[in-house]
Write a protein that holds these residues in place. Structure first.
Motif, PDB file in Angstrom:
ATOM      1  N   ALA A  62       0.843  -1.246   0.160  1.00  0.00           N
ATOM      2  CA  ALA A  62      -0.028  -0.009  -0.072  1.00  0.00           C
ATOM      3  C   ALA A  62       0.999   1.260  -0.080  1.00  0.00           C
ATOM      4  CB  ALA A  62      -0.850   0.053   1.320  1.00  0.00           C
ATOM      5  N   LYS A  63       1.897   1.314   0.666  1.00  0.00           N
ATOM      6  CA  LYS A  63       2.973   2.389   0.755  1.00  0.00           C
ATOM      7  C   LYS A  63       3.444   2.745  -0.582  1.00  0.00           C
ATOM      8  CE  LYS A  63       5.202   3.201   4.983  1.00  0.00           C
ATOM      9  NZ  LYS A  63       6.326   2.566   5.902  1.00  0.00           N
ATOM     10  N   ASP A  64       3.648   1.621  -1.210  1.00  0.00           N
ATOM     11  CA  ASP A  64       4.214   1.685  -2.739  1.00  0.00           C
ATOM     12  C   ASP A  64       3.275   1.903  -3.677  1.00  0.00           C
ATOM     13  OD1 ASP A  64       6.758   1.379  -1.757  1.00  0.00           O
ATOM     14  OD2 ASP A  64       7.102  -0.956  -2.355  1.00  0.00           O
ATOM     15  N   GLY A  65       2.047   1.628  -3.482  1.00  0.00           N
ATOM     16  CA  GLY A  65       0.961   1.776  -4.422  1.00  0.00           C
ATOM     17  C   GLY A  65      -0.286   2.583  -4.163  1.00  0.00           C
ATOM     18  N   VAL A  66      -1.386   2.385  -4.640  1.00  0.00           N
ATOM     19  CA  VAL A  66      -2.545   3.074  -4.417  1.00  0.00           C
ATOM     20  C   VAL A  66      -3.668   2.021  -3.531  1.00  0.00           C
ATOM     21  CG1 VAL A  66      -4.489   4.188  -5.472  1.00  0.00           C
ATOM     22  CG2 VAL A  66      -2.287   4.126  -6.761  1.00  0.00           C
ATOM     23  N   LEU A 277       1.930   0.393  -9.171  1.00  0.00           N
ATOM     24  CA  LEU A 277       2.155   0.550 -10.476  1.00  0.00           C
ATOM     25  C   LEU A 277       3.613   0.800 -10.727  1.00  0.00           C
ATOM     26  CD1 LEU A 277      -0.361   3.596 -10.381  1.00  0.00           C
ATOM     27  CD2 LEU A 277      -0.658   1.442 -11.571  1.00  0.00           C
ATOM     28  N   PRO A 278       3.960   0.705 -11.794  1.00  0.00           N
ATOM     29  CA  PRO A 278       5.599   0.597 -12.208  1.00  0.00           C
ATOM     30  C   PRO A 278       6.183   1.847 -11.748  1.00  0.00           C
ATOM     31  CG  PRO A 278       4.289   0.145 -14.183  1.00  0.00           C
ATOM     32  CD  PRO A 278       3.141   0.663 -13.193  1.00  0.00           C
ATOM     33  N   GLY A 279       7.439   1.672 -11.280  1.00  0.00           N
ATOM     34  CA  GLY A 279       8.176   2.845 -10.581  1.00  0.00           C
ATOM     35  C   GLY A 279       7.603   3.484  -9.497  1.00  0.00           C
ATOM     36  N   PRO A 280       7.722   4.789  -9.271  1.00  0.00           N
ATOM     37  CA  PRO A 280       7.294   5.454  -7.981  1.00  0.00           C
ATOM     38  C   PRO A 280       5.825   5.849  -8.319  1.00  0.00           C
ATOM     39  CG  PRO A 280       8.576   7.216  -8.923  1.00  0.00           C
ATOM     40  CD  PRO A 280       8.561   5.582  -9.940  1.00  0.00           C
ATOM     41  N   ARG A 281       5.082   5.708  -9.345  1.00  0.00           N
ATOM     42  CA  ARG A 281       3.966   6.398  -9.664  1.00  0.00           C
ATOM     43  C   ARG A 281       2.948   5.888  -8.560  1.00  0.00           C
ATOM     44  NH1 ARG A 281       0.124   4.878 -14.515  1.00  0.00           N
ATOM     45  NH2 ARG A 281      -1.235   6.425 -14.116  1.00  0.00           N
TER      46      ARG A 281
END
Ligand SMILES: [Zn+2]
Length: 626
Positions: A62-66, A277-281
């Motif tokens: 969740a921290k890395d994503g939406v 998502l790919p990368g920091p997006r």
């Protein structure tokens, strides 16, 4: 210029122009990992605000994503819900409304559409209910590899036969990825652990001994952590899309529902949904607008620059990633699972802060004031009720166009599942006991249900099957007769009744039950074979011959059916025909006493005394050696 070179130049030009027109950057298409966690309530995940469980892998994702705080499944049962995730269609559109119902080839799946974009695709399932060879036909479409269960299991334990632990599932996926390094990949990983019975392995069994459901969630999270560590170590994590989602929730006693499938309350329809998502997006984004698991398929296709099919009920989540919209999407719910027990199916609409449930006793809940859905505000004149009913009617007409069928039959005469839920909890417990080879527990539970509802065809049939397996044939006949009286079109109950009657040597009764069963479902091999034997017992060899021949059309070369056929021929006096087929059979069944016993009879009918005697001796030796 040589032709090869022309082609190569053309190829380069095509690639360059494709890259210029469609992909926003020059990065390769992302690997896509779809992680479905079975029976996972949103409000039992740590990053969703629940403090009694540790879910570090989901929290980190969740921290890395939406993270979507308000995501809903259209169905509270596994196969139906997964079919919606894979097709972007509502259950009424894709038609997989129960276990074993095939996913029609008319509905493209995300795996098929990504495969068409040169994705390498694989699926790793954690439960036999998603096995494409048995209970989930069609789910393997589009997958290069689909990790089904072994056809013959040597174990009586749940593990390996009905379920795989999450750690086994992710290890299968990791091994496949290691052996198939060329991307891009689309991999579906299904972690079944939080589904009941709740039996987490140690140390979770100890750490969570007073709330084992949470223990299963913590264990499934540890399997997810293993998989994500693998993705990071193999350099696949950064550019990947990872979706983690629950297929449905769990009742945990709310509204008296222990598990899931019957009702459409938030307890079983509100699921966690995280999209990395790919990368920091998008990292760390929280979206509070209402979305649906139907939206996953169109989202993945958009992220892979693939076009979505024309007919879909979901929409890409892309606008939420870029903060373009906060709009809530209406969430429909459907469950036909109650029909299996003879109760009314349910439909729901969750929209603009309320939920409407269409049922024999309809329900309306004001969600901001009553999030637990405890106070039914239903009034037929309420504008929200009328709007919901119009939406459901529109949906039904659209679905009947997709399915090519007429509108569903009026189910209002069936009992409301709300009145039956205690019965369902017991039935479910009995089913688990029977699956786990605990027949005494299953019987005790079923008898309790029978006391509540002496006319339940489901209970009578389950009890009849249990007694049949236990060798209590008179009781089995009693229960199965009761089941068939209430539901005369139940081919399986009629077949079991025929089996039990044959065992009690009521051959006339067995014949009638088996004939009735086969009239409803002509392709049942076991029923044909048994009916042939029953006709032999009734001294009707011509009718027996018909049944064995029909059985051989269903399973050519089946030894029992060939023996039955020969037996019928001998009874009719067709000795030459019987001898011929038995001679051929004796070559491949050289150790089968019955073959030689029948052969002796055929020779004796033909007046070949020496051969008859030889075959009779062989039969005796073989049966003594057994
Ligand atoms: Zn499920």
């Amino acid at each position: 210029m040589k032709p090869v070179k022309v082609l190569r130049t053309l190829y380069v030009v095509l690639i360059l122009s494709a890259a210029a027109s469609s992909a926003p950057t020059k990065t390769p298409p992302p690997d896509i990992f779809l992680i479905t966690i079975d029976t996972l309530r949103a409000d039992h995940v740590h990053c969703y605000g629940y403090t009694n469980v540790a879910t570090p892998a989901l929290d980190a994702l969740a921290k890395d994503g939406v993270r979507f705080t308000q995501a809903f499944t259209p169905s509270p049962i596994t196969n139906t819900s997964h079919a919606s995730i894979l097709t972007g269609l509502l259950p009424g559109s894709h038609g997989v409304t129960d276990f074993g119902v095939p996913l029609s080839a008319a509905h493209p799946t995300v795996a098929e559409l990504l495969k068409a974009q040169n994705y390498h695709t694989a699926a790793f399932i954690g439960a036999v209910i998603l096995d494409s060879k048995s209970l989930a036909p069609g789910f393997d479409r589009g997958f290069d590899y689909y990790d089904n269960f072994p056809e013959h299991s040597s174990t009586n334990s749940r593990w390996g036969r009905l379920e795989r632990r999450g750690m086994d599932v992710v290890e299968h996926a990791e091994n496949w990825l290691s052996k198939h390094p060329a991307g891009p990949h689309f991999v579906w990983v299904h972690l079944y652990d939080p589904h009941d019975p709740y039996e987490p392995p140690p140390p979770y069994s100890q750490m969570y001994k007073d709330h084992l459901y949470d223990g299963e969630i913590a264990y499934a999270d540890s399997a997810l952590a293993h998989f994500i560590t693998y993705l990071k170590r193999s350099g696949r994590y950064g550019n990947s899309v990872i979706v983690a989602v629950g297929d449905h929730g769990e009742g945990l006693g709310e509204h008296h529902e222990d598990t899931h499938g019957i009702f459409l309350y938030d307890s079983t329809t509100h699921v966690p949904l995280i999209v990395k998502l790919p990368g920091p997006r998008g990292a760390g984004t929280v979206v509070t607008a209402q979305v649906r698991t139907l939206d996953i398929m169109p989202t993945l296709l958009e992220l892979a620059s693939a076009s979505a099919p024309q007919k879909k009920d979901g929409d890409s989540l892309e606008p939420y990633f870029v903060g373009k919209t906060e709009a809530a999407r209406p969430a429909f719910g459907e469950t036909d699972y109650p029909l299996r027990f003879g109760w009314a199916p349910l439909r729901s609409v969750r929209s603009e802060g309320f939920k409407f449930i269409e049922a024999p006793r309809p329900e309306l809940y004001d969600l901001p004031l009553d999030p637990a859905e405890m106070t039914n505000k239903y009034e037929p004149q309420d504008a929200r009720v009328q709007k919901s009913r119009a939406m459901l009617a529109e949906l039904r007409s659209a679905e009947s166009k997709v399915q090519g069928s007429s509108s569903p039959a009026q189910e209002s005469a069936l009992p409301d599942p709300k009145e039956k839920i205690d019965e369902q909890n017991l039935l479910h417990a009995a089913l688990i006991a029977a699956e786990d080879n605990r027949p005494a527990d299953a019987r005790k539970t079923l008898e309790k249900v029978l006391a509540l509802d002496p006319k339940s065809p489901t209970v009578l049939r389950q009890l009849g099957e249990l007694e049949l397996q236990a060798g209590h044939y008179v009781q089995a006949v009693h229960h199965l007769k009761g089941a068939v009286e209430i539901r005369p079109d139940d081919a399986a109950a009629l077949f079991h009744e025929g089996q039990a009657l044959e065992k009690t040597r009521d051959l006339g009764g067995a014949r009638d039950a088996l004939e009735a069963s086969l009239k409803l479902m002509p392709g049942q091999f076991d029923a044909r074979l048994l009916l042939g034997q029953v006709y032999l017992g009734l001294k009707d060899p011509a009718a027996a011959e018909d049944q064995f021949e029909a059985a051989l059309l269903l399973q050519s070369g089946n030894v029992e059916a060939q023996l039955g056929l020969a037996d019928a021929q001998i009874t009719k006096g067709n000795f030459a025909e019987a001898a011929q087929s038995l001679q051929a059979l004796s070559k491949v069944q050289a150790k089968n006493a019955q073959v030689f016993d029948l052969l002796a009879k055929a020779y004796s009918g033909l007046g070949k005394k020496a051969e008859a005697q030889q075959a009779a001796i062989r039969a005796k030796v073989l049966s003594n050696n057994k």
